[in-house]
Design a protein around this motif. Structure first.
Motif, PDB file in Angstrom:
ATOM      1  N   MET A 140       0.752  -1.176  -0.084  1.00  0.00           N
ATOM      2  CA  MET A 140       0.063   0.099  -0.082  1.00  0.00           C
ATOM      3  C   MET A 140       0.799   1.370  -0.044  1.00  0.00           C
ATOM      4  N   LYS A 141       0.494   2.107  -0.896  1.00  0.00           N
ATOM      5  CA  LYS A 141       1.272   3.385  -0.915  1.00  0.00           C
ATOM      6  C   LYS A 141       0.313   4.843  -0.408  1.00  0.00           C
ATOM      7  N   ILE A 142       0.721   5.372   0.868  1.00  0.00           N
ATOM      8  CA  ILE A 142      -0.052   6.408   1.341  1.00  0.00           C
ATOM      9  C   ILE A 142       0.442   8.011   0.790  1.00  0.00           C
ATOM     10  N   ALA A 143       0.054   8.628   0.106  1.00  0.00           N
ATOM     11  CA  ALA A 143       0.657   9.808  -0.320  1.00  0.00           C
ATOM     12  C   ALA A 143      -0.018  10.798   0.782  1.00  0.00           C
ATOM     13  N   VAL A 144       1.165  11.790   1.112  1.00  0.00           N
ATOM     14  CA  VAL A 144       1.074  12.451   2.251  1.00  0.00           C
ATOM     15  C   VAL A 144       1.360  14.032   1.821  1.00  0.00           C
ATOM     16  N   ASP A 145       0.718  14.996   1.915  1.00  0.00           N
ATOM     17  CA  ASP A 145       0.997  16.321   1.528  1.00  0.00           C
ATOM     18  C   ASP A 145       1.914  16.842   2.561  1.00  0.00           C
ATOM     19  N   LYS A 192      -4.384   9.625  -9.061  1.00  0.00           N
ATOM     20  CA  LYS A 192      -5.205   9.405 -10.399  1.00  0.00           C
ATOM     21  C   LYS A 192      -4.381   8.089 -11.172  1.00  0.00           C
ATOM     22  N   SER A 193      -3.246   8.293 -11.287  1.00  0.00           N
ATOM     23  CA  SER A 193      -2.165   7.280 -12.046  1.00  0.00           C
ATOM     24  C   SER A 193      -2.061   6.147 -11.226  1.00  0.00           C
ATOM     25  N   GLU A 194      -2.671   5.937 -10.143  1.00  0.00           N
ATOM     26  CA  GLU A 194      -2.688   4.978  -9.177  1.00  0.00           C
ATOM     27  C   GLU A 194      -1.390   4.455  -8.697  1.00  0.00           C
ATOM     28  N   GLN A 195      -0.305   5.338  -8.631  1.00  0.00           N
ATOM     29  CA  GLN A 195       0.824   5.364  -8.226  1.00  0.00           C
ATOM     30  C   GLN A 195       0.763   5.398  -6.442  1.00  0.00           C
ATOM     31  N   SER A 219      -9.602  15.265 -10.495  1.00  0.00           N
ATOM     32  CA  SER A 219      -8.538  14.323 -10.812  1.00  0.00           C
ATOM     33  C   SER A 219      -9.362  12.811 -10.907  1.00  0.00           C
ATOM     34  N   VAL A 220      -9.526  12.495 -10.005  1.00  0.00           N
ATOM     35  CA  VAL A 220     -10.168  10.903  -9.688  1.00  0.00           C
ATOM     36  C   VAL A 220     -11.808  11.063 -10.048  1.00  0.00           C
ATOM     37  N   LYS A 221     -12.426  12.283  -9.941  1.00  0.00           N
ATOM     38  CA  LYS A 221     -13.741  12.490 -10.393  1.00  0.00           C
ATOM     39  C   LYS A 221     -14.832  11.602  -9.465  1.00  0.00           C
ATOM     40  N   THR A 222     -15.971  12.332  -9.577  1.00  0.00           N
ATOM     41  CA  THR A 222     -16.914  11.494  -8.896  1.00  0.00           C
ATOM     42  C   THR A 222     -17.374  10.392  -9.379  1.00  0.00           C
ATOM     43  N   GLY A 277     -17.523   9.174  -2.287  1.00  0.00           N
ATOM     44  CA  GLY A 277     -18.239   9.464  -3.388  1.00  0.00           C
ATOM     45  C   GLY A 277     -17.555   9.575  -4.520  1.00  0.00           C
ATOM     46  N   ILE A 278     -16.158   9.915  -4.382  1.00  0.00           N
ATOM     47  CA  ILE A 278     -15.445   9.976  -5.806  1.00  0.00           C
ATOM     48  C   ILE A 278     -14.538   8.793  -5.891  1.00  0.00           C
ATOM     49  N   ASN A 279     -13.910   8.715  -7.058  1.00  0.00           N
ATOM     50  CA  ASN A 279     -13.267   7.460  -7.545  1.00  0.00           C
ATOM     51  C   ASN A 279     -11.688   7.434  -6.940  1.00  0.00           C
ATOM     52  N   GLY A 280     -11.722   7.650  -5.830  1.00  0.00           N
ATOM     53  CA  GLY A 280     -10.234   7.476  -4.994  1.00  0.00           C
ATOM     54  C   GLY A 280     -10.472   7.507  -3.588  1.00  0.00           C
TER      55      GLY A 280
END
Lengths: 313, 313
Positions: A1-6, A92-95, A115-118, A271-274
């Motif tokens: 699993m990859k967790i992207a953190v800002d 979005k790129s599933e990285q 990006s990932v959209k509804t 409710g979004i695609n991500g």
């Protein structure tokens, strides 16, 4: 699993985010990684100062920053290399499996939509907030701020989304869904609440228990609390202010402690695609640690697939 | 001054109301009287049992009772001799200066609209609630439940009514008026809140300080908190539930004590042609005592005349 953190998200970033990541690292498995999104040199320096030498943090360079007060849409289009912009690219790129930030909430919402959209079939995504209950458990309230103006059909869908989310993360079947209103009876309340009541009552995929009042919010009457983003936002911020007032006045109590935003670490956008988690702007390292924990559980719950499946039926 | 009190109003009536009247009697001047509206024999018996032999309580016979759950309009037309029905007759005929009840809120609202009626120029009367502030003072919030659906112009008028009420009862000039919303900036919030913001900002009779958020409710940022009756009702009931939860958990604190509904004794209806106070259904004798005190201050403040005068300008 990859967790992207800002790394640049929140009032105390980047230090509190780096410290929070390091707190969270210990509870991750070896195949779980943090993608630390932000200015490369700054992150390298902070990690070196903290003597971090592991291999579970991967730095993803993003040299721009969207500030808290910036206009979301404008900022995202003008700063594609911001930590929020890059975070959504990874998602979005599933990285990345999930993206979490304590930064500009509006930019996180707009970034999600662009990006990932509804998810197809969803009218409007909602932000789901955790509400502590007097028995020590929690309820999920949605929406807590993404949609200030709602239609009855949106509230009905929040009931479905909240049910799937609650069941996927807690394992509890047939979660109880309540509608925030100003009276127990069906005919009470605003035009919106009355219409939503009828829709929720007639939806067979929802275990609707009826109206809730403000006094029921913490009373463990429902697992999923449906409301518009205006009312939900005001209630959540009011609960938080109780925590701060009590803290200032030196009052200690287990229930009050549960109203501390650090307890839950953030709010998923549903409710979004991500998988996206928004954390409190004033997040401390402990809150960031919880944000990462919440992000991980969001991925593990498989709620995204479950929502898509439910919409196919 | 004649204060009409509904002896049959509230969950613990008539006993708690009679006990509350007796608590209040001591602080009244000799020319101030309580009109105890309810079943003659019951009231006589209760007063005799309590060895009351003064002359400041006058019994006004009303042999019917409107129960808490009854439909307001139907109940009032079917029970003209109810304590609420008779109370409004006294108010309309100016035999009473004010009418107060802990009974059916809907019937109190409908009774107001049908008997003394809305002041000319007022779109919709509002119920004004007291909100404790961290500095020990209070703010007035309106509406807290009379109008679940509001138009921007109604919120603007709530700002005016609240200002006149606050100034008349506290003596504080140019009360600060805030609009409950989900962000500080003018363009934030629901369509209703955005439109109301513009109206409040441009009204020269209002000292508008801008938007408030849920976290500001207790922070002494405003003297008058403007909101629709849906949001206001939920906030007030939520604050009340904090009081009960803390009480159950044995937490004592001065601020928490201020969120006890007994502190203020009720909520005046503002914008009608008479002085009316609605008290909490679960009113104890202490709460009834405060309700009578509030009723007296409502008459003394001359707020009714001040509102009418303001509307003439």
């Amino acid at each position: 699993m990859k967790i992207a953190v800002d790394v640049m998200g929140g009032d105390f970033a980047p230090i509190s985010v780096i410290d929070g990541i390091l707190l969270a690292i210990d509870s991750l498995n070896s195949n779980e990684k943090i993608l630390a999104v932000g200015p490369q040199q700054t992150i390298e320096k902070l990690l070196a100062e903290r003597n971090y030498s592991g291999n579970q943090i991967e730095i993803i360079s993003a040299e721009q920053v969207i500030e808290m007060g910036e206009h979301p849409t404008k900022a995202l289009s003008q700063k594609p290399n911001s930590s929020i912009g890059v975070g959504f690219s990874l998602l979005k790129s599933e990285q990345a499996d999930v993206f979490a930030s304590a930064g500009n909430t509006g930019a996180m919402m707009v970034g999600s939509l662009f990006s990932v959209k509804t998810i197809q079939g969803i009218q409007r995504p909602a932000i789901a907030g955790f509400v502590p209950q007097v028995n020590g458990e929690f309820a999920v309230m949605l929406d807590i701020g993404a949609n200030a103006d709602c239609k009855p059909e949106m509230l009905e869908q929040f009931g479905i989304l909240g049910s799937i989310y609650f069941e996927a993360t807690t394992g509890k079947k047939k979660p109880r869904v309540g509608l925030m209103n100003i009276g127990e009876e069906e005919q009470k309340g605003s035009i919106l609440a009355q219409a939503a009541h009828t829709l929720l009552k007639n939806n067979k995929n929802i275990h609707f228990i009826g109206n809730l009042e403000g006094k029921d919010l913490f009373r463990n009457k429902a697992d999923v609390i449906v409301t518009d983003g205006f009312t939900g936002n005001i209630m959540l911020k009011m609960a938080e202010s109780f925590y701060f007032i009590m803290e200032e006045q030196g009052v200690k109590n287990d229930f009050i402690e549960l109203t501390n935003y650090e307890t839950y670490g953030g709010s998923p956008i549903i409710g979004i695609n991500g998988n996206v988690v928004i954390a409190h702007g004033a997040s401390t390292p402990k809150a960031i640690q919880q944000m990462i924990k919440l992000s991980k559980s969001l991925v593990e719950s498989g709620v995204l697939k479950k929502i898509k499946k439910a919409l196919e039926n």
